[in-house]
Design a protein around this motif. Structure first.
Motif, PDB file in Angstrom:
ATOM      1  N   SER A 371      -5.899  16.643 -33.805  1.00  0.00           N
ATOM      2  CA  SER A 371      -5.746  15.490 -32.848  1.00  0.00           C
ATOM      3  C   SER A 371      -4.524  15.589 -31.915  1.00  0.00           C
ATOM      4  O   SER A 371      -4.864  14.800 -30.844  1.00  0.00           O
ATOM      5  N   VAL A 372      -3.779  16.311 -32.202  1.00  0.00           N
ATOM      6  CA  VAL A 372      -2.460  16.611 -31.222  1.00  0.00           C
ATOM      7  C   VAL A 372      -2.253  18.073 -31.012  1.00  0.00           C
ATOM      8  O   VAL A 372      -2.798  19.133 -31.670  1.00  0.00           O
ATOM      9  N   PRO A 373      -1.570  18.257 -29.881  1.00  0.00           N
ATOM     10  CA  PRO A 373      -1.310  19.580 -29.446  1.00  0.00           C
ATOM     11  C   PRO A 373      -0.417  20.190 -30.416  1.00  0.00           C
ATOM     12  O   PRO A 373       0.320  19.809 -31.092  1.00  0.00           O
ATOM     13  N   ARG A 374       0.008  21.716 -30.157  1.00  0.00           N
ATOM     14  CA  ARG A 374       0.854  22.222 -30.911  1.00  0.00           C
ATOM     15  C   ARG A 374       2.322  21.911 -30.955  1.00  0.00           C
ATOM     16  O   ARG A 374       2.905  21.746 -32.156  1.00  0.00           O
ATOM     17  N   ARG A 375       2.832  21.221 -29.936  1.00  0.00           N
ATOM     18  CA  ARG A 375       4.179  20.896 -29.735  1.00  0.00           C
ATOM     19  C   ARG A 375       4.261  19.653 -30.969  1.00  0.00           C
ATOM     20  O   ARG A 375       5.595  19.332 -31.268  1.00  0.00           O
ATOM     21  N   ASP A 376       3.509  18.936 -31.367  1.00  0.00           N
ATOM     22  CA  ASP A 376       3.696  17.923 -32.222  1.00  0.00           C
ATOM     23  C   ASP A 376       3.200  18.316 -33.538  1.00  0.00           C
ATOM     24  O   ASP A 376       3.246  17.322 -34.532  1.00  0.00           O
ATOM     25  N   GLN A 377       3.161  19.523 -33.937  1.00  0.00           N
ATOM     26  CA  GLN A 377       2.478  19.898 -35.311  1.00  0.00           C
ATOM     27  C   GLN A 377       3.634  19.704 -36.306  1.00  0.00           C
ATOM     28  O   GLN A 377       3.489  19.450 -37.501  1.00  0.00           O
ATOM     29  N   GLY A 378       4.957  19.895 -36.173  1.00  0.00           N
ATOM     30  CA  GLY A 378       5.994  19.436 -36.887  1.00  0.00           C
ATOM     31  C   GLY A 378       6.047  18.016 -37.376  1.00  0.00           C
ATOM     32  O   GLY A 378       6.172  17.535 -38.481  1.00  0.00           O
ATOM     33  N   SER A 379       5.753  17.012 -36.590  1.00  0.00           N
ATOM     34  CA  SER A 379       5.831  15.700 -36.632  1.00  0.00           C
ATOM     35  C   SER A 379       4.464  15.424 -37.388  1.00  0.00           C
ATOM     36  O   SER A 379       4.488  14.489 -38.435  1.00  0.00           O
ATOM     37  N   VAL A 380       3.385  15.910 -37.099  1.00  0.00           N
ATOM     38  CA  VAL A 380       1.983  15.586 -37.718  1.00  0.00           C
ATOM     39  C   VAL A 380       2.233  16.008 -39.006  1.00  0.00           C
ATOM     40  O   VAL A 380       1.731  15.545 -40.100  1.00  0.00           O
ATOM     41  N   ALA A 381       2.963  17.189 -39.573  1.00  0.00           N
ATOM     42  CA  ALA A 381       3.044  17.771 -40.756  1.00  0.00           C
ATOM     43  C   ALA A 381       3.786  16.822 -41.780  1.00  0.00           C
ATOM     44  O   ALA A 381       3.375  16.758 -42.814  1.00  0.00           O
ATOM     45  N   GLY A 382       4.859  16.355 -41.241  1.00  0.00           N
ATOM     46  CA  GLY A 382       5.516  15.390 -41.888  1.00  0.00           C
ATOM     47  C   GLY A 382       4.702  14.072 -42.187  1.00  0.00           C
ATOM     48  O   GLY A 382       5.033  13.396 -43.265  1.00  0.00           O
ATOM     49  N   MET A 383       4.052  13.467 -41.155  1.00  0.00           N
ATOM     50  CA  MET A 383       3.207  12.435 -41.509  1.00  0.00           C
ATOM     51  C   MET A 383       2.101  12.697 -42.641  1.00  0.00           C
ATOM     52  O   MET A 383       1.930  11.914 -43.240  1.00  0.00           O
ATOM     53  N   THR A 384       1.485  13.633 -42.305  1.00  0.00           N
ATOM     54  CA  THR A 384       0.683  14.126 -43.501  1.00  0.00           C
ATOM     55  C   THR A 384       1.120  14.093 -45.012  1.00  0.00           C
ATOM     56  O   THR A 384       0.618  13.730 -46.042  1.00  0.00           O
ATOM     57  N   ALA A 385       2.440  14.642 -45.061  1.00  0.00           N
ATOM     58  CA  ALA A 385       3.112  14.898 -46.300  1.00  0.00           C
ATOM     59  C   ALA A 385       3.575  13.473 -46.889  1.00  0.00           C
ATOM     60  O   ALA A 385       3.360  13.117 -47.964  1.00  0.00           O
ATOM     61  N   SER A 386       3.875  12.830 -45.796  1.00  0.00           N
ATOM     62  CA  SER A 386       4.209  11.178 -46.353  1.00  0.00           C
ATOM     63  C   SER A 386       2.937  10.595 -46.823  1.00  0.00           C
ATOM     64  O   SER A 386       2.994   9.782 -47.483  1.00  0.00           O
ATOM     65  N   ILE A 387       2.007  10.555 -46.015  1.00  0.00           N
ATOM     66  CA  ILE A 387       0.384   9.811 -46.381  1.00  0.00           C
ATOM     67  C   ILE A 387       0.225  10.406 -47.808  1.00  0.00           C
ATOM     68  O   ILE A 387      -0.204   9.614 -48.807  1.00  0.00           O
ATOM     69  N   ASN A 388       0.275  11.852 -48.104  1.00  0.00           N
ATOM     70  CA  ASN A 388      -0.138  12.088 -49.433  1.00  0.00           C
ATOM     71  C   ASN A 388       0.700  11.821 -50.344  1.00  0.00           C
ATOM     72  O   ASN A 388       0.170  11.452 -51.515  1.00  0.00           O
ATOM     73  N   GLY A 389       1.935  11.679 -50.274  1.00  0.00           N
ATOM     74  CA  GLY A 389       3.064  11.398 -51.217  1.00  0.00           C
ATOM     75  C   GLY A 389       2.843   9.816 -51.538  1.00  0.00           C
ATOM     76  O   GLY A 389       3.243   9.484 -52.705  1.00  0.00           O
ATOM     77  N   SER A 390       2.555   8.984 -50.576  1.00  0.00           N
ATOM     78  CA  SER A 390       2.685   7.505 -50.635  1.00  0.00           C
ATOM     79  C   SER A 390       1.646   7.027 -51.759  1.00  0.00           C
ATOM     80  O   SER A 390       1.505   6.148 -52.081  1.00  0.00           O
ATOM     81  N   ALA A 391       0.465   7.931 -51.850  1.00  0.00           N
ATOM     82  CA  ALA A 391      -0.541   7.253 -52.586  1.00  0.00           C
ATOM     83  C   ALA A 391      -0.189   7.360 -54.154  1.00  0.00           C
ATOM     84  O   ALA A 391      -0.525   6.665 -54.868  1.00  0.00           O
TER      85      ALA A 391
END
Length: 437
Positions: A371-391
């Motif tokens: 859903s986002v370009p390459r330049r935002d992959q670092g941020s989206v990786a952190g968001m993904t890890a946070s969502i997975n951990g928040s559960a």
């Protein structure tokens, strides 16, 4: 892994895969034995679940920070930090549980110390997944990225097979049920050595401000350099771009989908060990309960692998389809598990739910990445890890509380999350890229 050789050499991909696999195997082994340990120590079920909550909270808090640090300090350094956190956590948790089982520590003290040592994994182990995901995303084209991310994600599925499969062999005479944790600490040390030896050092050339920095790499040894054109290009637009926000309309629907699906899956994993002890009347025989819990978790893990290594690449499912179909199957499996009164029914229901979540998880990961370009992959990786951990902050404990009130209240809530995700996601998720091609 051969299909990714043009972007990431096979030996590096093997290291990345192993880093994630071992962390998953260690955690699954712990899940299979901890209800039995709690039963032996006469610890209430909810406290057994809460022992993981502090670690999960730290994971959510620190994963975005480590994702940004990987841009500055290098992905290898952050992967090594994550593996070290895992190794130390497993070793100290194993020693604490062994001390409690031997009577050297009171039961309550044992679990307090256990929860504190779990924080090493939450605070430092969370450095590895964003670094691995960012490493992969930065070195694959969009059409390859979903396949690469699916492969990395599937390492968790393989780890969940290996963990409960080998955990009973590590219940050793002297250390007992604490043995699997101590052995996985030694395995973590071997992984750290392999990471240091096989993955080349990487030094980012500039601070990417949350984006994935491009940097030079080598193909397995310092003397065998490769030429990744993307690694030598400074992108001023990427460096100057504002940070990706959680409210961004491109990622928000995917993050909500990951949140609700993740809550249902976390509750399922948190409750299953106690369901087995009760439905099979094994509260007074926790060692047998641990072995049977391992069998059920293995069945679920094989179903997960069938989803990620079989159905997704065979059917070429889009990210949206994988999430919606996965949620539907997960809900059906949860209802079946909650209603089952024997081992056969529990295994079938849990495997069906795991099959669904096996589709859901890579669909969510790929969807939010695409859903986002390459330049935002670092941020989206952190968001993904946070969502997975928040559960895993409160959901397993809430699931156990509801389960102790009435089993179908807990399983009904899990299934409701999945049902809502299907109905809402039908219109909210509008992504058509394939999860694997």
């Amino acid at each position: 892994m051969a299909t990714l050789s043009r972007s990431i050499p096979a030996d590096r991909m093997a290291v990345l895969f192993t880093v994630m696999l071992v962390a998953a195997a260690g955690n699954t082994a712990m899940q299979s034995i901890l209800p039995a340990i709690g039963a032996k120590l006469n610890i209430p079920d909810v406290w057994v679940s809460l022992a993981f909550s502090w670690s999960a909270l730290l994971w959510v808090m620190t994963a975005p920070y480590w994702a940004r640090q990987s841009d500055k300090r290098g992905r290898k350094a952050l992967m090594a930090l994550g593996v070290t956190g895992f190794m130390a956590s497993m070793a100290f948790c194993g020693l604490a549980l062994w001390s409690g089982l031997q009577g050297y520590l009171a039961a309550g003290t044992t679990f307090v110390i256990f929860a504190l040592f779990r924080s090493l994994y939450g605070g430092f182990g969370s450095a590895a997944p964003p670094a691995v995901q960012a490493y992969v995303a930065a070195r694959t084209e969009p059409e390859e990225r979903t396949q690469a991310l699916s492969l990395v994600s599937s390492s968790f599925g393989l780890g969940t097979v290996i963990g409960p499969a080998i955990a009973p062999f590590f219940i050793l005479p002297f250390v007992g049920l604490a043995g699997p944790l101590l052995v996985f600490a030694l395995i973590g040390l071997l992984v750290l050595i392999m990471l240091r030896w096989r993955l080349p050092d990487d030094v980012p050339r500039f601070a990417a401000r949350g984006a994935i920095v491009a940097y030079p790499t080598s193909a397995g040894s310092p003397a065998a350099a490769t030429n990744d054109s993307d690694d030598d290009v400074f992108d001023p637009a990427a460096a100057a771009a504002p940070p990706l926000r959680w409210s961004d309309t491109r990622v928000r629907p995917w993050l909500l989908a990951g949140l609700f699906g993740g809550q249902a899956q976390a509750m399922m994993l948190g409750v299953i060990g106690f369901l087995i002890l009760d439905r099979l009347e094994l509260r007074l025989n926790p060692d047998e309960g641990a072995a049977i819990t391992g069998i059920v978790l293995m069945a679920g893990a094989f179903a997960t692998l069938l989803s990620q290594w079989g159905l997704i690449p065979l059917l070429k499912l889009s990210a949206r389809t994988a999430v919606l179909v996965g949620a539907a199957l997960g809900g059906a499996g949860l209802v079946m598990t909650g209603l089952s009164q024997n081992l056969h029914g529990i295994v079938i229901g849990f495997a069906l739910a795991s099959l669904g979540f096996g589709l859901f998880r890579p669909g969510f990961t790929a969807g939010v990445s695409l859903s986002v370009p390459r330049r935002d992959q670092g941020s989206v990786a952190g968001m993904t890890a946070s969502i997975n951990g928040s559960a895993y902050i409160v959901s397993p404990a809430v699931g156990v509380l509801l389960y102790n009130w009435h089993p179908m209240v807990a399983y009904g809530l899990m299934a409701s999350f999945c049902g809502w995700l299907v109905l809402w996601g039908w219109s909210a998720l509008r992504q058509d890229q394939p999860v694997a091609s």
